[in-house]
Enzyme design. Structure first.
Site, PDB file in Angstrom:
ATOM      1  N   ASP A 368     -13.692 -47.791  25.892  1.00 23.46           N
ATOM      2  CA  ASP A 368     -14.963 -48.010  25.000  1.00 23.46           C
ATOM      3  C   ASP A 368     -14.566 -49.008  23.758  1.00 23.46           C
ATOM      4  O   ASP A 368     -14.175 -48.472  22.644  1.00 23.46           O
ATOM      5  CB  ASP A 368     -15.149 -46.278  24.275  1.00 23.46           C
ATOM      6  CG  ASP A 368     -16.458 -46.376  23.424  1.00 23.46           C
ATOM      7  OD1 ASP A 368     -17.088 -47.426  23.292  1.00 23.46           O
ATOM      8  OD2 ASP A 368     -16.419 -45.176  22.823  1.00 23.46           O
ATOM      9  N   CYS A 395     -21.062 -50.947  23.401  1.00 22.32           N
ATOM     10  CA  CYS A 395     -22.342 -50.829  22.520  1.00 22.32           C
ATOM     11  C   CYS A 395     -22.771 -52.267  22.340  1.00 22.32           C
ATOM     12  O   CYS A 395     -23.784 -52.217  21.608  1.00 22.32           O
ATOM     13  CB  CYS A 395     -21.578 -50.454  21.133  1.00 22.32           C
ATOM     14  SG  CYS A 395     -20.402 -51.237  20.369  1.00 22.32           S
TER      15      CYS A 395
END
Length: 442
Positions: A368, A395
């Site tokens: 991540d 993201c």
């Protein structure tokens, strides 16, 4: 000879046809001379008057705001927030679009980035092209989900809390942020005098009643006595070291996800949407299908969210190594996962620590990374470890697409991709890509 200074075009207005959406919360248009405009507050297919906000003659592109809509899209709505619009608050990008249209636009951006940077069609990425709303976020047109559990307020010269204007240090004073979670709104930050402060960050945990404010004073300023509408702990950013220090109350908030409680200290990273942590853990675990006794890596592990979910499923014979660069986050992760003897958390940058671990093979990987992505070097290393599945939580769709291209070069293909609208009203979007060795899919 010195080059002639280029003429600024700021303030110039152009009547333009709005083209496709682009990555970054704007759409693309062209002036009659062919110069590219990145236009905010517009929607594809509209005819608008666009006023230039940045750029000069001969620049590769200009930035502009749609200040008058001549022909409106059927997806256009009156922005629910009174502070949204050209020259106003920069926190949201799509207040003027219906919720379903926002998700469609984000899907178009993901598809464009995958094609351009990874050479992948949605079908090749195992993606159905949809961007899913989080649980509870399907609200009627004209309403806004209250999802943001962490809001960074800037403070203007009069001591009023507000939000920054787009690509500006100027502050838009507000009396309420519509996308702020209820736990943030009920503090009443906007109604207080914050003279002497640069910024005030308000945090409302989702798994507890914990509330926290982090104050950044101007040089030499004294901290105010903080009296808000709900009990809060108070932290301050040190003038000399930039660290976050406790003033009073707990130096952390308690978050809850996947049936576990996580301590997150000093404004450390935690997913900002109320439902994001559970949504992403579910997507990652459904994609990886962990088996008892397997080994796993959790890279950029923060407070240990995915490491905890993995350890829970891998059982006593399984093992998880987490890597995280933030010192406080590592302390939190070690605390949060202390009941798992076969979980180890290492501190440092992934690209430095991973080669030093001596690990040559692993069953599962979760990564991540920050907005810039993992990068070629880290992806090449991961591709050499022979993991049967890799979960990439992203993201930023551009960074994801770049890294997927590196993974393909390393022998991995995308098995499935899912996209979640965990930042409604903004251009941001979260994706979970599940990768497996390409040989399995051939």
């Amino acid at each position: 000879m010195q080059a002639e200074p280029k003429t600024s075009l700021v303030g110039e207005e152009y009547e333009v046809e709005i083209g496709p959406v682009a990555h970054g919360g704007h759409c693309i248009a062209r002036t009659s001379e062919g110069q590219v405009l990145f236009v905010r507050h517009a929607l594809p297919g509209e005819r608008v008057v666009a006023r230039v906000t940045e750029g000069e003659e001969g620049a590769r592109f200009l930035r502009a705001d749609a200040v008058r809509v001549l022909e409106a899209s059927k997806d256009r709505v009156e922005p629910p927030c009174p502070f949204a619009g050209p020259g106003r608050c920069g926190g949201c990008d799509w207040q003027h679009a219906k919720p379903g249209a926002q998700r469609r636009l984000k899907g178009e951006v993901i598809a464009e980035q995958l094609q351009r940077l990874a050479g992948l069609t949605p079908e090749e990425a195992g993606w159905d092209g949809t961007v899913m709303p989080a649980e509870g976020d399907k609200v009627p047109v004209g309403q806004v989900p209250q999802w943001r559990t962490r809001v960074q307020y800037a403070v203007d010269a009069s001591g009023h809390a507000g939000l920054r204007r787009h690509r500006s240090h100027e502050v838009e004073p507000i009396d309420r942020c519509l996308i702020a979670a209820e736990g943030v709104s009920e503090l009443g930050v906007e109604q207080r005098d914050w003279s002497g402060m640069e910024s005030v960050e308000a945090i409302a945990a989702t798994g507890s009643q914990d509330r926290q404010v982090i104050l950044t004073p101007k040089p030499g300023a004294r901290l105010p006595i903080v009296e808000l509408d709900r009990p809060v702990s108070v932290m301050r950013v040190g003038e000399k070291d930039g660290g976050v220090h406790r003033v009073h109350g707990r130096p952390f908030v308690r978050e809850r996800a996947d049936g576990r409680t996580y301590r997150v200290g000093s404004g450390g990273f935690w997913q900002v949407h109320t439902k994001a942590a559970d949504t992403l853990v579910t997507a990652v675990m459904q994609g990886l299908l962990p088996r008892k006794g397997e080994t796993a890596l959790d890279l950029y592990c923060g407070a240990g969210l995915f490491a905890g979910a993995l350890a829970d499923r891998l059982g006593e014979q399984g093992a998880v190594l987490g890597i995280e660069s933030g010192k406080r986050a590592v302390e939190d992760a070690r605390h949060n996962l202390a009941d798992f003897p076969r979980v180890r958390i290492e501190q440092g940058k992934v690209e430095s620590v991973l080669p030093r671990t001596g690990i040559t093979e692993v069953d599962l990987v979760v990564l991540d990374p920050p907005r810039a992505g993992a990068g070629r070097k880290t992806v090449e290393h991961l591709s050499s470890l022979g993991a049967r599945r890799i979960a990439y939580v992203a993201c930023d769709p551009a960074a994801l697409a770049r890294d997927l291209a590196y993974f393909r070069a390393g022998g991995y293909r995308v098995r499935t991709l899912r996209a979640f609208d965990l930042f409604p009203m903004t251009h941001h979007v979260e994706c979970v890509a599940i990768l497996e060795p390409a040989a399995k899919g051939s």
